[in-house]
Write a protein that holds these residues in place. Structure first.
Motif, PDB file in Angstrom:
ATOM      1  N   ALA A 129      46.795  47.221  45.898  1.00  0.00           N
ATOM      2  CA  ALA A 129      45.363  46.881  45.861  1.00  0.00           C
ATOM      3  C   ALA A 129      44.824  46.964  44.435  1.00  0.00           C
ATOM      4  CB  ALA A 129      44.583  47.821  46.776  1.00  0.00           C
ATOM      5  N   GLY A 130      45.405  47.845  43.628  1.00  0.00           N
ATOM      6  CA  GLY A 130      44.945  47.993  42.251  1.00  0.00           C
ATOM      7  C   GLY A 130      45.391  46.875  41.328  1.00  0.00           C
ATOM      8  N   PRO A 132      45.523  43.390  41.696  1.00  0.00           N
ATOM      9  CA  PRO A 132      44.571  42.292  41.481  1.00  0.00           C
ATOM     10  C   PRO A 132      43.288  42.762  40.796  1.00  0.00           C
ATOM     11  CG  PRO A 132      44.990  42.601  43.838  1.00  0.00           C
ATOM     12  CD  PRO A 132      45.827  43.572  43.097  1.00  0.00           C
ATOM     13  N   LEU A 133      42.905  44.011  41.060  1.00  0.00           N
ATOM     14  CA  LEU A 133      41.715  44.538  40.372  1.00  0.00           C
ATOM     15  C   LEU A 133      41.940  44.588  38.865  1.00  0.00           C
ATOM     16  CD1 LEU A 133      40.780  47.509  42.741  1.00  0.00           C
ATOM     17  CD2 LEU A 133      39.612  45.311  42.532  1.00  0.00           C
ATOM     18  N   ILE A 134      43.126  44.990  38.457  1.00  0.00           N
ATOM     19  CA  ILE A 134      43.457  45.021  37.018  1.00  0.00           C
ATOM     20  C   ILE A 134      43.427  43.604  36.447  1.00  0.00           C
ATOM     21  CG2 ILE A 134      45.366  45.423  35.383  1.00  0.00           C
ATOM     22  CD1 ILE A 134      44.152  47.985  36.082  1.00  0.00           C
ATOM     23  N   LEU A 136      41.837  40.900  37.508  1.00  0.00           N
ATOM     24  CA  LEU A 136      40.468  40.374  37.422  1.00  0.00           C
ATOM     25  C   LEU A 136      39.670  41.059  36.320  1.00  0.00           C
ATOM     26  CD1 LEU A 136      39.652  40.088  41.235  1.00  0.00           C
ATOM     27  CD2 LEU A 136      40.080  38.218  39.625  1.00  0.00           C
ATOM     28  N   THR A 137      39.861  42.351  36.177  1.00  0.00           N
ATOM     29  CA  THR A 137      39.126  43.087  35.162  1.00  0.00           C
ATOM     30  C   THR A 137      39.589  42.705  33.763  1.00  0.00           C
ATOM     31  OG1 THR A 137      38.943  44.906  36.732  1.00  0.00           O
ATOM     32  CG2 THR A 137      38.381  45.381  34.460  1.00  0.00           C
ATOM     33  N   ALA A 152      37.976  52.087  36.775  1.00  0.00           N
ATOM     34  CA  ALA A 152      38.173  52.153  38.226  1.00  0.00           C
ATOM     35  C   ALA A 152      39.496  51.523  38.667  1.00  0.00           C
ATOM     36  CB  ALA A 152      36.998  51.510  38.957  1.00  0.00           C
ATOM     37  N   PRO A 153      39.829  50.303  38.196  1.00  0.00           N
ATOM     38  CA  PRO A 153      41.120  49.742  38.623  1.00  0.00           C
ATOM     39  C   PRO A 153      42.322  50.576  38.166  1.00  0.00           C
ATOM     40  CG  PRO A 153      39.756  48.018  37.691  1.00  0.00           C
ATOM     41  CD  PRO A 153      39.046  49.312  37.453  1.00  0.00           C
ATOM     42  N   VAL A 156      42.646  53.555  40.470  1.00  0.00           N
ATOM     43  CA  VAL A 156      43.253  53.150  41.741  1.00  0.00           C
ATOM     44  C   VAL A 156      44.757  52.950  41.563  1.00  0.00           C
ATOM     45  CG1 VAL A 156      43.360  51.274  43.445  1.00  0.00           C
ATOM     46  CG2 VAL A 156      41.143  52.129  42.665  1.00  0.00           C
TER      47      VAL A 156
END
Length: 176
Positions: A129-130, A132-134, A136-137, A152-153, A156
């Motif tokens: 889950a982390g 794709p957050l990385i 995108l960020t 936050a990413p 996670v």
């Protein structure tokens, strides 16, 4: 057969497998290679004796290799792709380390006794889950947003990594 050695004699290396097998049962104080991998030997190739341990070892080595590649790629992206200095790139990794440390020290100790092997799957889910957050960020950071968006990413991602890495080793060793 190999004669037992005393404190001053060196082991005969030509008969090392025989020595290991004999010495393991005779002398509990002798420090030698563990018999974890020695179940059979064919033409000099030693086969693992415990499938669960072997699978855990392969999983752990594979996971560590993938995490090393991920962190190396992330660091190179920060430095060469986004132009951060090595010091700033290293400081950006602090939330990752904090998440990993927290999940190994606190979450793992509480979850493993209750959930067992399921913790590895949970950790892998958090880790995945982390990712794709990385991604995108990093796009946002490249377009001029603040680096603080990575906190936050990375937290996670580090939490997921800690749940997997901190749980795989004890579970693997528990299978021996």
């Amino acid at each position: 057969p190999v004669a037992p050695r005393n404190e001053r004699q060196q082991p005969d290396t030509a008969h090392a497998p025989d020595l290991i097998r004999l010495r393991d049962n005779r002398d509990p104080d002798w420090i030698g290679p563990p018999l974890l991998f020695l179940s059979g030997e064919v033409h000099g190739i030693v086969f693992a004796s415990n499938r669960a341990f072997s699978a855990g070892l392969v999983l752990t080595l594979g996971f560590q290799a993938v995490m090393g590649a991920l962190l190396l790629t992330f660091t190179v992206t920060l430095q060469q792709g986004l132009g951060f200095t090595p010091t700033v790139a290293a400081l950006i990794h602090v939330p990752f380390a904090a998440g990993a440390g927290f999940s190994i020290a606190v979450l793992g100790r509480k979850l493993v006794p209750k959930l067992g092997r399921l913790v590895v799957g949970i950790g892998l889910g958090v880790l995945l889950a982390g990712l794709p957050l990385i991604a995108l960020t990093l796009q946002g950071v490249a377009s001029g947003s603040g680096v603080w968006l990575l906190i936050a990413p990375l937290l996670v991602l580090g939490t997921g990594m800690g749940l997997v890495a901190g749980t795989l080793s004890p579970l693997t060793l528990a299978e021996t």
